[in-house]
Motif scaffolding. Sequence first.
Motif, PDB file in Angstrom:
ATOM      1  N   VAL A  84       0.695  -1.262  -0.069  1.00  0.00           N
ATOM      2  CA  VAL A  84      -0.231  -0.076  -0.063  1.00  0.00           C
ATOM      3  C   VAL A  84       0.916   1.108  -0.022  1.00  0.00           C
ATOM      4  N   LEU A  85       0.515   2.050  -0.903  1.00  0.00           N
ATOM      5  CA  LEU A  85       1.047   3.625  -1.037  1.00  0.00           C
ATOM      6  C   LEU A  85       0.067   4.385  -0.542  1.00  0.00           C
ATOM      7  N   VAL A  86       0.094   5.452   0.337  1.00  0.00           N
ATOM      8  CA  VAL A  86      -1.060   6.151   0.933  1.00  0.00           C
ATOM      9  C   VAL A  86      -0.626   7.755   0.807  1.00  0.00           C
ATOM     10  N   GLY A  87      -1.288   8.421   0.151  1.00  0.00           N
ATOM     11  CA  GLY A  87      -0.938   9.925   0.115  1.00  0.00           C
ATOM     12  C   GLY A  87      -1.789  10.869   1.236  1.00  0.00           C
ATOM     13  N   ASP A  88      -1.174  11.545   1.692  1.00  0.00           N
ATOM     14  CA  ASP A  88      -1.669  12.707   2.437  1.00  0.00           C
ATOM     15  C   ASP A  88      -1.143  13.927   2.447  1.00  0.00           C
ATOM     16  N   VAL A  89      -1.612  14.954   2.957  1.00  0.00           N
ATOM     17  CA  VAL A  89      -0.810  16.378   2.941  1.00  0.00           C
ATOM     18  C   VAL A  89       0.291  16.311   4.005  1.00  0.00           C
ATOM     19  N   THR A  92       1.426  13.856   7.971  1.00  0.00           N
ATOM     20  CA  THR A  92       1.441  12.962   8.957  1.00  0.00           C
ATOM     21  C   THR A  92       1.510  11.519   8.143  1.00  0.00           C
ATOM     22  N   GLN A  93       1.797  10.551   9.298  1.00  0.00           N
ATOM     23  CA  GLN A  93       2.155   9.033   8.744  1.00  0.00           C
ATOM     24  C   GLN A  93       0.932   8.293   9.171  1.00  0.00           C
ATOM     25  N   ARG A  94      -0.027   8.820   9.460  1.00  0.00           N
ATOM     26  CA  ARG A  94      -1.320   8.264  10.318  1.00  0.00           C
ATOM     27  C   ARG A  94      -1.825   6.969   9.542  1.00  0.00           C
ATOM     28  N   ASP A  95      -1.868   7.221   8.432  1.00  0.00           N
ATOM     29  CA  ASP A  95      -2.631   6.004   7.527  1.00  0.00           C
ATOM     30  C   ASP A  95      -1.716   4.776   7.327  1.00  0.00           C
ATOM     31  N   ALA A  96      -0.306   4.984   6.897  1.00  0.00           N
ATOM     32  CA  ALA A  96       0.482   4.209   6.871  1.00  0.00           C
ATOM     33  C   ALA A  96       0.754   3.317   8.259  1.00  0.00           C
ATOM     34  N   GLU A  97       0.551   3.936   9.241  1.00  0.00           N
ATOM     35  CA  GLU A  97       0.882   3.496  10.675  1.00  0.00           C
ATOM     36  C   GLU A  97      -0.237   2.527  10.562  1.00  0.00           C
ATOM     37  N   ARG A  98      -1.770   2.792  10.437  1.00  0.00           N
ATOM     38  CA  ARG A  98      -2.723   2.073  10.582  1.00  0.00           C
ATOM     39  C   ARG A  98      -2.482   0.734   9.817  1.00  0.00           C
ATOM     40  N   ARG A 151      -0.010  -0.611   8.158  1.00  0.00           N
ATOM     41  CA  ARG A 151       1.280  -1.475   8.361  1.00  0.00           C
ATOM     42  C   ARG A 151       0.976  -2.653   9.275  1.00  0.00           C
ATOM     43  N   ARG A 152      -0.117  -2.601  10.014  1.00  0.00           N
ATOM     44  CA  ARG A 152      -0.504  -3.802  10.785  1.00  0.00           C
ATOM     45  C   ARG A 152      -0.910  -4.996   9.689  1.00  0.00           C
ATOM     46  N   PHE A 153      -1.271  -4.560   8.611  1.00  0.00           N
ATOM     47  CA  PHE A 153      -1.806  -5.861   7.777  1.00  0.00           C
ATOM     48  C   PHE A 153      -0.983  -5.938   6.278  1.00  0.00           C
ATOM     49  N   ALA A 154      -0.287  -4.850   5.931  1.00  0.00           N
ATOM     50  CA  ALA A 154       0.519  -4.876   4.806  1.00  0.00           C
ATOM     51  C   ALA A 154       1.743  -3.899   4.757  1.00  0.00           C
ATOM     52  N   PRO A 155       2.696  -4.157   4.029  1.00  0.00           N
ATOM     53  CA  PRO A 155       3.663  -3.115   3.999  1.00  0.00           C
ATOM     54  C   PRO A 155       3.063  -2.058   3.195  1.00  0.00           C
ATOM     55  N   SER A 156       3.312  -0.936   4.035  1.00  0.00           N
ATOM     56  CA  SER A 156       2.627   0.240   3.626  1.00  0.00           C
ATOM     57  C   SER A 156       3.711   1.649   3.567  1.00  0.00           C
ATOM     58  N   VAL A 157       3.692   2.432   2.827  1.00  0.00           N
ATOM     59  CA  VAL A 157       4.597   3.586   3.019  1.00  0.00           C
ATOM     60  C   VAL A 157       3.590   4.930   2.564  1.00  0.00           C
ATOM     61  N   ILE A 160       3.182   8.716   1.432  1.00  0.00           N
ATOM     62  CA  ILE A 160       3.573   9.733   0.867  1.00  0.00           C
ATOM     63  C   ILE A 160       3.064  11.153   1.069  1.00  0.00           C
ATOM     64  N   THR A 161       3.912  11.919   1.793  1.00  0.00           N
ATOM     65  CA  THR A 161       3.211  13.188   2.446  1.00  0.00           C
ATOM     66  C   THR A 161       3.551  14.174   1.491  1.00  0.00           C
ATOM     67  N   THR A 162       2.692  15.013   0.792  1.00  0.00           N
ATOM     68  CA  THR A 162       2.640  15.819  -0.373  1.00  0.00           C
ATOM     69  C   THR A 162       3.005  17.196   0.220  1.00  0.00           C
ATOM     70  N   GLY A 163       2.926  17.615   1.477  1.00  0.00           N
ATOM     71  CA  GLY A 163       3.368  18.911   2.065  1.00  0.00           C
ATOM     72  C   GLY A 163       2.397  19.992   1.565  1.00  0.00           C
TER      73      GLY A 163
END
Length: 229
Positions: free
Chosen positions: A64-69, A71-77, A79-85, A87-90
């Motif tokens: 999973v690659l997950v984009g947000d402006v 925080t790492q919050r979604d990737a942290e959620r 990561r419990r289930f799949a490799p996740s990174v 991407i913060t767009t700033g």
Amino acid sequence: MGTRTVPIKRDIRAERRAAAAAFREQMAARGTCIVRLLSSPGAGKTTLLEKTAEQLRDRLRLGVLVGDVETQRDAERLRRFAPSVQITTGGACHLELPLVQDALPELGSEPFDILFVEDVGNLICPASHDLGEHLRVILLSTTEGDDKPGKYPKAFRTSQVTVISKVDLLPHVPFSVEAAARDAKQIQPQMLILSLSAMTGEGMPSWYDLLEQYRRRAAGDRNACDHPG
Ligand SMILES: Nc1nc2c(ncn2[C@@H]2O[C@H](COP(=O)(O)OP(=O)(O)O)[C@@H](O)[C@H]2O)c(=O)[nH]1
Ligand SMILES: [Mg+2]
């Protein structure tokens, strides 16, 4: 200050389209199906991915690659289930292909059967960017109102599947699944509509079936993930 037009003599849009098409082909050749999720903030993308990864991780290689402006919050959620990174767009309101390509090696354990890409939450900017995905899924939650497809037509026109999410809330909100489906199909007649609740599990088997169908195509031929129609 006046406006000056600077001719750059390059068709940047065509170059971007070609880069996305090449990435799509390259990933398909590796047997990886890229499934991208769009929606407004809070429609339930991350929750759907959490449940999906929990259900499918024993059978499929998922990333999973997950984009947000921020925080790492979604990737942290996730990561419990799949490799996740994450991407913060700033500040940017959407992901772009180079961001996805740069983040991909950070996931490590390639190749994946399915690479999920959760875009930054909004129904406008992401629609104009091809990230090389094989399947574009748009979520519309029952709390957002059933009139949104017509108001954000490009996001729906460029998607193949509409997921109507949070159907467990239907008894409490004025939302007609039929009206939303009709509106979406008016914009995109081939649209596949799924209604589900990641919270209760209602409708989730059809979602898993759809993903399995795409994965099998990915495993079986190089034209991975063609829209099943
Ligand atoms: N009632 C209900 N709430 C949900 C469902 N899916 C997600 N949510 C809630 O909606 C909120 C936003 O979910 P999230 O997955 O973070 O949305 P995202 O911003 O699209 O990734 C959270 O409070 C979730 O618990 C669902 O199926 N039913
Ligand atoms: Mg999210």
